[in-house]
Enzyme design. Structure first.
Site, PDB file in Angstrom:
ATOM      1  N   TYR A 185      -1.655 -10.460  15.411  1.00 43.13           N
ATOM      2  CA  TYR A 185      -1.807  -9.172  14.497  1.00 43.13           C
ATOM      3  C   TYR A 185      -2.925  -8.579  14.820  1.00 43.13           C
ATOM      4  CZ  TYR A 185      -2.619  -6.924  10.101  1.00 43.13           C
ATOM      5  OH  TYR A 185      -2.978  -5.917   9.124  1.00 43.13           O
ATOM      6  N   LEU A 189       0.759  -1.186  -0.070  1.00 40.35           N
ATOM      7  CA  LEU A 189      -0.030  -0.045   0.006  1.00 40.35           C
ATOM      8  C   LEU A 189       0.731   1.069   0.069  1.00 40.35           C
ATOM      9  CD1 LEU A 189      -3.020  -0.887   2.289  1.00 40.35           C
ATOM     10  CD2 LEU A 189      -2.519  -1.658   0.061  1.00 40.35           C
TER      11      LEU A 189
HETATM   12  P1  NAI Z   1       3.346  -4.513   3.734  1.00 49.15           P
HETATM   13  O1  NAI Z   1       3.783  -5.819   4.701  1.00 49.15           O
HETATM   14  O2  NAI Z   1       3.429  -4.663   2.227  1.00 49.15           O
HETATM   15  O3  NAI Z   1       4.054  -3.122   4.001  1.00 49.15           O
HETATM   16  C1  NAI Z   1       4.375  -2.986   5.562  1.00 49.15           C
HETATM   17  C2  NAI Z   1       5.644  -2.100   5.493  1.00 49.15           C
HETATM   18  O4  NAI Z   1       5.869  -1.818   6.814  1.00 49.15           O
HETATM   19  C3  NAI Z   1       6.897  -3.099   4.716  1.00 49.15           C
HETATM   20  O5  NAI Z   1       7.202  -2.238   3.667  1.00 49.15           O
HETATM   21  C4  NAI Z   1       7.895  -3.258   6.032  1.00 49.15           C
HETATM   22  O6  NAI Z   1       9.244  -3.379   5.607  1.00 49.15           O
HETATM   23  C5  NAI Z   1       7.534  -2.038   6.985  1.00 49.15           C
HETATM   24  N1  NAI Z   1       7.778  -2.614   8.266  1.00 49.15           N
HETATM   25  C6  NAI Z   1       7.630  -3.627   8.767  1.00 49.15           C
HETATM   26  N2  NAI Z   1       8.238  -3.873   9.925  1.00 49.15           N
HETATM   27  C7  NAI Z   1       8.666  -2.592  10.463  1.00 49.15           C
HETATM   28  C8  NAI Z   1       9.400  -1.944  11.222  1.00 49.15           C
HETATM   29  N3  NAI Z   1       9.776  -2.795  12.500  1.00 49.15           N
HETATM   30  N4  NAI Z   1      10.061  -0.634  11.385  1.00 49.15           N
HETATM   31  C9  NAI Z   1       9.670  -0.215  10.132  1.00 49.15           C
HETATM   32  N5  NAI Z   1       9.012  -0.650   9.066  1.00 49.15           N
HETATM   33  C10 NAI Z   1       8.528  -1.615   9.309  1.00 49.15           C
HETATM   34  O7  NAI Z   1       1.717  -4.312   4.055  1.00 49.15           O
HETATM   35  P2  NAI Z   1       0.625  -3.624   3.349  1.00 49.15           P
HETATM   36  O8  NAI Z   1      -0.278  -4.461   2.375  1.00 49.15           O
HETATM   37  O9  NAI Z   1       1.132  -2.488   2.526  1.00 49.15           O
HETATM   38  O10 NAI Z   1      -0.160  -2.782   4.615  1.00 49.15           O
HETATM   39  C11 NAI Z   1      -0.011  -1.425   4.860  1.00 49.15           C
HETATM   40  C12 NAI Z   1      -0.514  -1.343   6.017  1.00 49.15           C
HETATM   41  O11 NAI Z   1      -2.100  -1.559   6.310  1.00 49.15           O
HETATM   42  C13 NAI Z   1      -0.145  -2.302   7.247  1.00 49.15           C
HETATM   43  O12 NAI Z   1      -0.074  -1.697   8.428  1.00 49.15           O
HETATM   44  C14 NAI Z   1      -1.304  -3.281   7.163  1.00 49.15           C
HETATM   45  O13 NAI Z   1      -1.193  -4.069   8.716  1.00 49.15           O
HETATM   46  C15 NAI Z   1      -2.403  -2.597   6.989  1.00 49.15           C
HETATM   47  N6  NAI Z   1      -3.565  -3.334   6.379  1.00 49.15           N
HETATM   48  C16 NAI Z   1      -3.337  -3.686   5.109  1.00 49.15           C
HETATM   49  C17 NAI Z   1      -4.278  -4.589   4.348  1.00 49.15           C
HETATM   50  C18 NAI Z   1      -4.076  -4.850   3.022  1.00 49.15           C
HETATM   51  O14 NAI Z   1      -5.174  -5.347   2.546  1.00 49.15           O
HETATM   52  N7  NAI Z   1      -3.121  -4.452   2.277  1.00 49.15           N
HETATM   53  C19 NAI Z   1      -5.316  -4.897   5.142  1.00 49.15           C
HETATM   54  C20 NAI Z   1      -5.725  -4.389   6.623  1.00 49.15           C
HETATM   55  C21 NAI Z   1      -4.683  -3.737   7.077  1.00 49.15           C
HETATM   56  C1  15L Z   2      -4.881  -7.407   6.683  1.00 50.39           C
HETATM   57  O1  15L Z   2      -4.869  -6.997   7.690  1.00 50.39           O
HETATM   58  C2  15L Z   2      -3.538  -7.802   5.889  1.00 50.39           C
HETATM   59  O2  15L Z   2      -2.409  -6.637   6.293  1.00 50.39           O
HETATM   60  C3  15L Z   2      -3.462  -8.227   4.587  1.00 50.39           C
HETATM   61  O3  15L Z   2      -2.170  -8.816   3.966  1.00 50.39           O
HETATM   62  C4  15L Z   2      -4.658  -9.092   4.315  1.00 50.39           C
HETATM   63  O4  15L Z   2      -4.340 -10.292   4.798  1.00 50.39           O
HETATM   64  C5  15L Z   2      -5.867  -8.523   4.619  1.00 50.39           C
HETATM   65  O5  15L Z   2      -5.797  -8.066   6.243  1.00 50.39           O
HETATM   66  C6  15L Z   2      -7.177  -9.513   4.768  1.00 50.39           C
HETATM   67  O6  15L Z   2      -7.925  -9.626   5.292  1.00 50.39           O
HETATM   68  O7  15L Z   2      -7.407  -9.966   3.549  1.00 50.39           O
END
Ligand code: NAI
Ligand code: 15L
Length: 274
Positions: free
Chosen positions: A144, A23
């Site tokens: 999580y 994202l």
């Molecule tokens: P992602 O895993 O691709 O990106 C997360 C980023 O956080 C990564 O680039 C990673 O290097 C960084 N990160 C991890 N640990 C870290 C640390 N200790 N210090 C600094 N940076 C750190 O996840 P995505 O899909 O981009 O999601 C972004 C956010 O949205 C996350 O917080 C995720 O929990 C939340 N989210 C995403 C969903 C989705 O469908 N993509 C659904 C629900 C929530």
């Molecule tokens: C999340 O919270 C995760 O960040 C994402 O990778 C997906 O697993 C999403 O939920 C989901 O529920 O599909």
């Protein structure tokens, strides 16, 4: 009672954590239009700063580094952290300590609003045949999900005590396409993600608001009226992917928790040994 401030439609400096993630990469190009400077942070490689960008690598568990990230920042889009299920010991520093560091930095340096990437997994133990709103009791489905529940409570506390506003986005599944049958309900397009994040950043008064992050899907598990309150109007729907998803994935046995709970597979992952 804290006082909310007028919110600008354009920001001097926005901080985007998790900028190297799925994202984050998407929002990196999209958020530039709304700010003079976009400060990008992650522990993963971010590449060179482009025009209007600042690149500041930081581990969220490093309080000093996160404090430096918040200097001179008007508002934060906090995406950084572990984004799927892992052991509690792995999630603790990145998601719990890390989110606390972001709020402390915001308090110390006067950032006024945070858009917090929470997750549908805060309420993942509700059933798929239930419709819930953002006021229901939290029912995290994973370590999580628990960390995101903590983040939402942190947001409430920093609003009540320090007047820092947050919109907690309980994002469903934001990917280019829904990957399975469950995501036909939980999917949010990247265009709707941008709409949601911008509504969360610019709505006049939000206090601490909790909003589900989904597109206008035909199957809906959420009464998302707080989303309308902040001005979010989704324009996409997962329906155009339905036929392909249903052809690709056989119907799941109705007694499988994956088909019963909104959190899908997260409800039965682990426990994890360290
Ligand atoms: P992602 O895993 O691709 O990106 C997360 C980023 O956080 C990564 O680039 C990673 O290097 C960084 N990160 C991890 N640990 C870290 C640390 N200790 N210090 C600094 N940076 C750190 O996840 P995505 O899909 O981009 O999601 C972004 C956010 O949205 C996350 O917080 C995720 O929990 C939340 N989210 C995403 C969903 C989705 O469908 N993509 C659904 C629900 C929530
Ligand atoms: C999340 O919270 C995760 O960040 C994402 O990778 C997906 O697993 C999403 O939920 C989901 O529920 O599909």
């Amino acid at each position: 009672m804290p006082t909310a401030h007028a919110t600008p439609l354009r920001f001097s400096r926005l901080l985007l954590t998790g900028a190297a993630g799925g994202l984050g990469r998407e929002l990196r190009s999209r958020l530039k239009a709304y700010c003079d400077v976009l400060r990008l942070s992650d522990i993963a490689e971010l590449g060179q700063a482009g025009p209007g960008e600042e690149v500041m690598p930081a581990a969220l568990e490093d309080k000093g580094a996160v404090d430096a990230l918040l200097k001179g920042v008007d508002a934060v889009v906090h995406l950084g952290g572990i984004s799927t299920e892992f052991s509690f010991e792995q999630i603790l520093p990145a998601n719990i300590l890390g989110t606390y560091h972001v709020y402390e930095g915001a308090r110390r340096h006067g950032a006024r609003r945070i858009v917090f990437a929470s997750s549908n997994h805060v309420t993942g133990f509700y059933r798929q045949d239930e419709v819930i709103d953002s006021e229901v009791r939290m029912r995290p489905d994973s370590y999580y999900g628990l960390s995101k529940a903590f983040g939402e409570n942190l947001a409430q506390f920093y609003w009540d005590r320090y007047g820092i506003e947050t919109v907690s986005l309980r994002i469903g599944s934001s990917f280019p396409e829904p990957k399975d049958r469950r995501m036909l309900a939980s999917w949010m397009s990247y265009d709707d993600l941008e709409r949601l994040v911008m509504s969360a950043l610019t709505a006049p008064i939000v206090g601490h608001s909790i909003v589900y992050g989904i597109s206008d899907n035909a199957t809906a598990w959420y009464d998302n009226s707080t989303a309308r309150h902040i001005g979010y109007r989704p324009q996409d729907s997962s329906e155009r992917f339905r036929a392909a998803v249903e052809a690709r994935q056989p119907r799941i046995d109705g007694t499988d928790p994956v088909a019963i709970y909104q959190g899908g597979g997260f409800v039965k992952q682990g426990p994890f040994e360290n």
